[in-house]
Scaffold this active site. Structure first.
Site, short mmCIF file in Angstrom:
data_model
loop_
_atom_site.label_atom_id
_atom_site.label_comp_id
_atom_site.label_asym_id
_atom_site.label_seq_id
_atom_site.Cartn_x
_atom_site.Cartn_y
_atom_site.Cartn_z
N LYS A 1 -3.57 4.43 -2.38
CA LYS A 1 -4.61 5.02 -1.57
C LYS A 1 -4.88 6.56 -2.26
CE LYS A 1 -5.43 2.17 1.71
NZ LYS A 1 -6.68 1.26 1.82
N ASP B 1 -7.38 2.49 -4.51
CA ASP B 1 -8.24 2.41 -3.36
C ASP B 1 -8.85 3.98 -2.87
OD1 ASP B 1 -9.76 1.69 -1.22
OD2 ASP B 1 -8.41 0.55 -0.06
N ASP C 1 -0.13 -6.79 3.40
CA ASP C 1 1.01 -6.00 3.51
C ASP C 1 1.29 -5.70 4.96
OD1 ASP C 1 -0.87 -4.10 3.51
OD2 ASP C 1 0.08 -2.88 2.08
N ASP D 1 -15.28 -3.14 -0.92
CA ASP D 1 -14.26 -3.45 0.33
C ASP D 1 -15.65 -3.37 1.60
OD1 ASP D 1 -12.60 -3.92 2.14
OD2 ASP D 1 -11.36 -2.37 1.79
N THR E 1 0.62 -1.12 0.02
CA THR E 1 0.05 -0.03 -0.10
C THR E 1 0.69 1.30 0.17
OG1 THR E 1 -1.82 -1.20 1.20
CG2 THR E 1 -1.77 1.29 1.30
N GLU F 1 -10.90 0.24 -5.92
CA GLU F 1 -11.48 -0.34 -4.80
C GLU F 1 -12.32 0.66 -4.01
OE1 GLU F 1 -8.82 -2.54 -2.37
OE2 GLU F 1 -9.84 -2.15 -0.57
N ASP G 1 -3.70 -8.77 -0.71
CA ASP G 1 -3.21 -7.17 -0.10
C ASP G 1 -2.89 -7.45 1.19
OD1 ASP G 1 -3.05 -4.49 0.67
OD2 ASP G 1 -4.86 -4.07 0.78
N LYS H 1 -11.76 -9.63 4.17
CA LYS H 1 -11.02 -9.28 5.35
C LYS H 1 -11.56 -10.08 6.58
CE LYS H 1 -9.43 -4.79 3.99
NZ LYS H 1 -9.85 -3.22 3.86
N LYS I 1 -0.72 -0.79 -4.18
CA LYS I 1 -2.27 -0.29 -4.08
C LYS I 1 -2.04 1.14 -3.70
CE LYS I 1 -5.57 -1.53 -0.75
NZ LYS I 1 -6.59 -2.38 -0.32
MG MG Z 1 -9.91 -1.02 0.97
#
Ligand code: MG
Length: 363
Positions: free
Chosen positions: A162, A190, A322, A243, A135, A218, A320, A267, A160
């Site tokens: 943000k 994301d 990390d 998500d 990320t 995302e 994902d 998750k 990824k």
């Molecule tokens: Mg997310």
């Protein structure tokens, strides 16, 4: 094999860099850890981070949920009747998915250790190694470009990014990162609910028009805005990953049936653990919907549990995971091996972490 005790503790680890998304900034990982003790003397470990802005769970609420509700509900049960234990765990209280996840993974850990097998093999054994993204926090453009180049230098070929804090800047951010890292790096974007549906469509179409080659976007819109999510998914070519919109197996089914998103982000802290995550995998498999496994700001314990689920289930094609890469502290011994972008499963039974270093246990 009876569950004889459930103990809680606190784990505090420094992050290598502050973690910033559209929703929050975090400088240390401050999590609750759990150990479940079996009558055979073996111990299973679990963990839950307080991600109040996403799950509503805080450190005091996680501790209270485990001690006052979950522990009395399942203590003394036979762990070999795993379905019955998980049903009782789910029924101990509503919501509180993070404390449920911490106890769920500790139970799966103890179950695997008792059977003498690595958990991923007991969960289907689909793969033995896979690649995770890293990320990149939302920051001024030049800082994000620097972080993306540093990540590529550390061997990460999936990033990824943000975004979502400042929609006007987001296309510029992604374009600058794409230019810097070149065409071979996969970019996931994301927005963490940071855009409206109309903004999402215009930003994603702008990225498509610039040929930025984004693997997926995302959670562009608010968690409960299913109509907005569905409208974005219908109007852009880039795949949309749900998500914050998907917690439970029922949410996953709703998204699949209404085609509100193309992919699902699983998750453990949203599902309430592995047993519900497996139900989402089942629904996704039936409908051919690819899944990504994600994590919150978790240490190696919870991320190792997620790695076992990913390695077990073939429908989880993207990772994902990390968390351990974001921590400044050295890795704990045992379990999956985290080596830069590669996560390789080991033969250690259960989830496999041998000792939770630095935890303060309340006994
Ligand atoms: Mg997310």
């Amino acid at each position: 094999m009876r569950i004889t005790d459930i103990q809680v503790g606190r784990l505090s680890l420094p992050l290598a860099h502050p973690f910033k998304t559209a929703l929050r900034t975090v400088e240390r990982l401050e999590d609750v850890v759990v150990r479940v003790v079996g009558e055979n003397g073996l111990v299973g470990y679990g963990e839950a981070p307080p991600t109040a802005v996403i799950t509503g769970d805080t450190i005091p609420s996680i501790l209270c949920a485990i001690e006052e509700y979950i522990k009395p509900a399942i203590a003394g049960m036979d762990l070999m009747d795993l379905d019955a234990v998980m049903e009782r765990l789910d029924g101990s209280m509503v919501h509180n998915t993070s404390p449920k996840a911490a106890v769920d993974m500790a139970l799966y850990d103890l179950w695997g250790r008792t059977l003498g097998k690595p958990l991923y093999q007991l969960l289907g054994g689909a793969k033995t190694a896979f690649e995770t993204d890293l990320t990149i926090s939302v920051n001024p453009v030049d800082e994000m470009v620097r972080d993306a180049l540093e990540a590529r230098g550390r061997g990460f070929s999936i990033l990824k990014i943000k975004v979502g804090k400042d929609p006007a800047l987001d296309v510029e951010r992604i374009a600058a990162i794409r230019k810097a890292v070149g065409p071979a790096v996969k970019l996931r974007v994301d927005a963490n609910q940071g855009w409206t549906a109309a903004e999402s469509v215009s930003i994603i179409k702008a990225m498509e028009d610039k040929g930025l080659n984004i693997e997926l976007v995302e959670q562009p819109v608010a968690a409960r805005d299913f109509e907005g999510l569905k409208a974005v998914t219908a109007q852009v070519d880039t795949p949309i990953l749900a998500d914050e919109a998907v917690f439970s197996p029922a949410d996953a089914l709703h998204i699949i049936e209404t085609h509100a998103a193309d992919y699902l982000n699983i998750k453990l802290m949203k599902t309430g653990g592995i047993h519900n995550a497996l139900k989402i995998c089942e629904a996704a498999k039936k409908n051919g919907v690819k899944c990504l496994i994600g994590c919150m700001l978790e240490s190696q314990i919870a991320v190792a549990a997620a790695a076992h689920l990913c390695a077990g289930q073939g429908i989880i094609t993207m990772a994902d995971l990390d968390g351990p890469s974001l921590c400044a502290s050295p890795l704990m011994p045992g379990g999956p091996v985290f080596d830069g972008a590669m996560i390789t499963m080991s033969g250690d039974p259960g989830i496999g972490i041998e000792a939770v270093e630095g935890a303060q246990w309340q006994c």
